[in-house]
Scaffold this motif. Structure first.
Motif, PDB file in Angstrom:
ATOM      1  N   UNK A  93      50.500  47.488  -6.606  1.00 28.67           N
ATOM      2  CA  UNK A  93      49.932  46.709  -7.694  1.00 28.67           C
ATOM      3  C   UNK A  93      48.629  46.096  -7.210  1.00 28.67           C
ATOM      4  N   UNK A  94      47.514  46.415  -7.891  1.00 28.32           N
ATOM      5  CA  UNK A  94      46.216  45.921  -7.434  1.00 28.32           C
ATOM      6  C   UNK A  94      46.117  44.405  -7.530  1.00 28.32           C
ATOM      7  N   UNK A 109      44.982  49.702  -1.821  1.00 28.06           N
ATOM      8  CA  UNK A 109      45.462  48.414  -1.314  1.00 28.06           C
ATOM      9  C   UNK A 109      45.491  48.362   0.207  1.00 28.06           C
ATOM     10  N   UNK A 110      46.107  49.338   0.902  1.00 20.88           N
ATOM     11  CA  UNK A 110      46.090  49.271   2.367  1.00 20.88           C
ATOM     12  C   UNK A 110      44.683  49.374   2.956  1.00 20.88           C
ATOM     13  N   UNK A 111      43.822  50.190   2.349  1.00 26.33           N
ATOM     14  CA  UNK A 111      42.453  50.334   2.886  1.00 26.33           C
ATOM     15  C   UNK A 111      41.678  49.025   2.746  1.00 26.33           C
ATOM     16  N   UNK A 167      39.423  45.206  -5.328  1.00 27.18           N
ATOM     17  CA  UNK A 167      40.438  45.479  -6.359  1.00 27.18           C
ATOM     18  C   UNK A 167      39.924  46.591  -7.290  1.00 27.18           C
ATOM     19  N   UNK A 168      40.583  47.768  -7.342  1.00 28.04           N
ATOM     20  CA  UNK A 168      40.035  48.941  -8.047  1.00 28.04           C
ATOM     21  C   UNK A 168      40.336  48.974  -9.545  1.00 28.04           C
ATOM     22  N   UNK A 169      40.148  47.867 -10.218  1.00 26.04           N
ATOM     23  CA  UNK A 169      40.473  47.811 -11.647  1.00 26.04           C
ATOM     24  C   UNK A 169      39.674  48.831 -12.456  1.00 26.04           C
TER      25      UNK A 169
END
Length: 612
Positions: free
Chosen positions: A80-81, A253-255, A281-283
């Motif tokens: 989940x971002x 998320x991990x990156x 955050x890649x929204x």
């Protein structure tokens, strides 16, 4: 994308919602806190100033929902971002950066609201469909009218519909006549006349007149109900591009967490690490596909074209081959008189009048064509008696003292025409030549498709070779296959499947071909039940002129998704680098993040204004 605002199927007026007032209230506490900070002798409670307490309340109002969504994601073992922003907010709080935590929370949720508001413009056609079904209808019971809930109506019930009212069910007019606005079903803006015995559809509007309608299909079983279900289901479908994005998103998320940790280790500045979490955050990346798909499907719906999923439009975007069924697709599906050939000096009016006289009352398609032509020519039709119909041969009867026969002939069969010979007292008065006429817009549609690079256009038909060739020449198709059995159609389609092949049929006898093609497009007015079940895309007004529009729309959709993905990646990458370098603060990072997301959504929503 933050929290619950990420849901693409939420239909609400964002700026009138309680969420908007909550977000605005939380944001309002920030300037209040700053004003308190400017005041002297600020109260201190448990080592916290009043200013800091107000900021903490602001974070609880706007930041806590984000954190809760992140926790739910972790509990469900889903990436989940929201986790990235949640960590950033918590880090700000732990380091005493209450102002940054409050501002970031407010910006992120406000940005999500704006994204949702812009996305709603991409769904306007879908929303209008959902709202178009009436809640009540007027039912006729025991000779009396009563208002009932639509969900209580059953098959066989008789409804009364007056001028200006929306028809609540699919049904048949049993009494009266009217003009019906069918734009919600077919996309056609001009009302059509409907008489006793004609079908009418739920969601269409009775423009004038007064009709009694017997219910045939109600609720979700109605054509309109199926349309709404199709469009809503299409919102949940994913394009190939969206699925790829989802796969890559799992690594984000991990990156980003690793990048934030590196920023902290290399610079020793926790503010930089917090900024990296926020901008990473890649929204916008995740929004690129879904919002674009919804906008394209919504745009198609306004033209009376129903698309079951963005993937089918994505297939169309790469298509260079399009195969047509003949009867009911390129043609009207009913014969028409195209040539009247009188003999012996007789007039065309005399010939058609005699033929129409003995065909009156027959339900045969050729009889219907002859009677329609007589009506178009305003020919008087004399009364006939002793009418006898012989299956496979023709019909005969007495008109006055003359014996009239209308019999089958193969005189013009080599031209692809169905011909009948008219004889009066044994003398040949002439011939009537008929064919299943091409749809009015077929030639232009095929020409426009060719101009758009669809260079392999064919007819696959089970009809006779002369008839197929005649139609192909008329509409401008150079490649055609006559006498095709269903399995032969499938063999021809299978050779091109995987390259985006489009097959267009009438949805009744073409079900296997519609399923086998990469994209199956059905004509909606002929056998709409089968069309809605079988095809990937349905032309509700049978308008072939919508095919070039669909090709354009599919290409724009695919292009927009690719642009949005590239744009999102570039914005995120630059923002992470600037955050790492200390150029962006957490507050500026939140602003940058939301600008990127809103830009992506706005580009997607622009598809709503594609030309039809």
């Amino acid at each position: 994308m933050i929290g619950r605002y990420a849901k693409l199927n939420v239909y609400q007026e964002i700026f009138k919602s309680s969420d908007f007032y909550r977000v605005a209230g939380g944001a309002f506490l920030i300037p209040v806190a700053l004003l308190i900070g400017l005041m002297s002798n600020t109260a201190v409670i448990a080592s916290l100033s009043l200013k800091e307490l107000v900021l903490i309340v602001s974070v609880l109002v706007n930041g806590f929902p984000i954190i809760m969504e992140a926790v739910k994601g972790v509990m469900a073992k889903e990436v989940n971002v929201d986790e990235l922003v949640s960590i950033a907010i918590i880090a700000c709080m732990l380091t005493g950066n209450y102002l940054e935590a409050a501002v970031v929370s407010a910006i992120m949720v406000a940005g999500a609201l704006i994204e949702e508001a812009v996305s709603d413009s991409a769904r306007q056609a879908i929303e209008s469909l959902v709202e178009m079904t009436p809640d009540t209808a007027t039912l006729l019971r025991n000779g009396r009218e009563e208002t009932v809930k639509v969900e209580t109506i059953r098959k066989g019930d008789m409804l009364v519909v007056r001028s200006g009212e929306i028809i609540a069910v699919d049904g048949v007019i049993r009494e009266g006549a009217t003009s019906v606005d069918e734009a919600s079903i077919t996309g056609e803006s001009i009302p059509v006349n409907r008489l006793e015995g004609d079908d009418v559809y739920a969601g269409t509007t009775c423009v004038d007149g007064f009709i009694k309608v017997e219910a045939v299909r109600v609720g979700e079983d109605s054509t309109f109900g199926k349309i709404v279900q199709m469009i809503q289901a299409a919102e949940e479908s994913k394009t190939e591009s969206a699925r790829i994005v989802d796969e890559y998103a799992k690594w984000f998320t991990p990156v980003i967490l690793a990048s934030a940790l590196l920023a902290l280790l290399f610079t020793g500045d926790v503010t930089r690490a917090i900024t990296v979490l926020i901008v990473g955050c890649p929204c916008s990346f995740l929004l690129a596909g879904p919002v674009t798909t919804v906008a394209a499907i919504s745009r198609a719906a306004t033209e009376g074209v129903l698309v079951k999923g963005g993937g089918y439009l994505e297939n169309m975007a790469k298509a260079s081959s399009l195969y047509f069924d003949k009867t009911g697709t390129l043609t009207r599906g009913e014969p028409g008189v195209v040539e009247i050939l009188p003999e012996g000096g007789r007039s065309a009016e005399d010939l058609i009048s005699m033929a129409a006289a003995v065909e009156t009352g027959s339900a045969h398609p050729l009889a219907t064509a002859i009677l329609r032509k007589a009506g178009e020519m305003s020919s008087s039709i004399p009364e006939a008696r002793e009418i006898v119909s012989e299956t496979g041969r023709g019909v005969s009867g007495m008109v006055g003292e003359k014996r009239v026969e209308v019999v089958s002939s193969d005189a013009y069969g080599q031209k692809g025409l169905t011909t009948v010979e008219v004889r009066v007292d044994g003398d040949v008065w002439g011939c009537l030549c008929m064919e299943d006429e091409a749809r009015p817009m077929a030639t232009k549609a095929i020409r426009d498709l060719g101009a758009k690079g669809i260079n392999d256009i064919r007819i696959l038909s089970g009809d006779r070779e002369p008839a197929v060739k005649r139609l192909a020449d008329e509409v401008g198709i150079s490649r055609w296959h006559a006498g095709c059995k269903p399995d032969e159609k499938l063999d021809l389609i299978d050779t091109c499947v995987g390259s985006g092949l489009i097959f267009v049929g009438d949805g009744v006898n073409d079900a296997p071909a519609l399923k086998a093609a990469d994209t199956g497009i059905a004509m909606g007015l002929r056998g709409s039940d089968v069309a809605l079940e079988t095809a990937d895309i349905v032309l509700m007004n049978d308008g072939l002129e919508k095919l070039p529009f669909l090709v354009d729309l599919s290409r724009k959709m695919s292009r927009t998704i690719k642009i949005n993905i590239a744009l999102s990646f570039i914005i995120n990458l630059i923002a992470v680098v600037l955050g790492f370098a200390g150029v962006l603060t957490p507050i500026l990072g939140a602003i940058t993040h939301n600008i990127g997301s809103i830009l992506v959504v706005a580009l997607a929503a622009s598809l709503r204004y594609s030309k039809g």
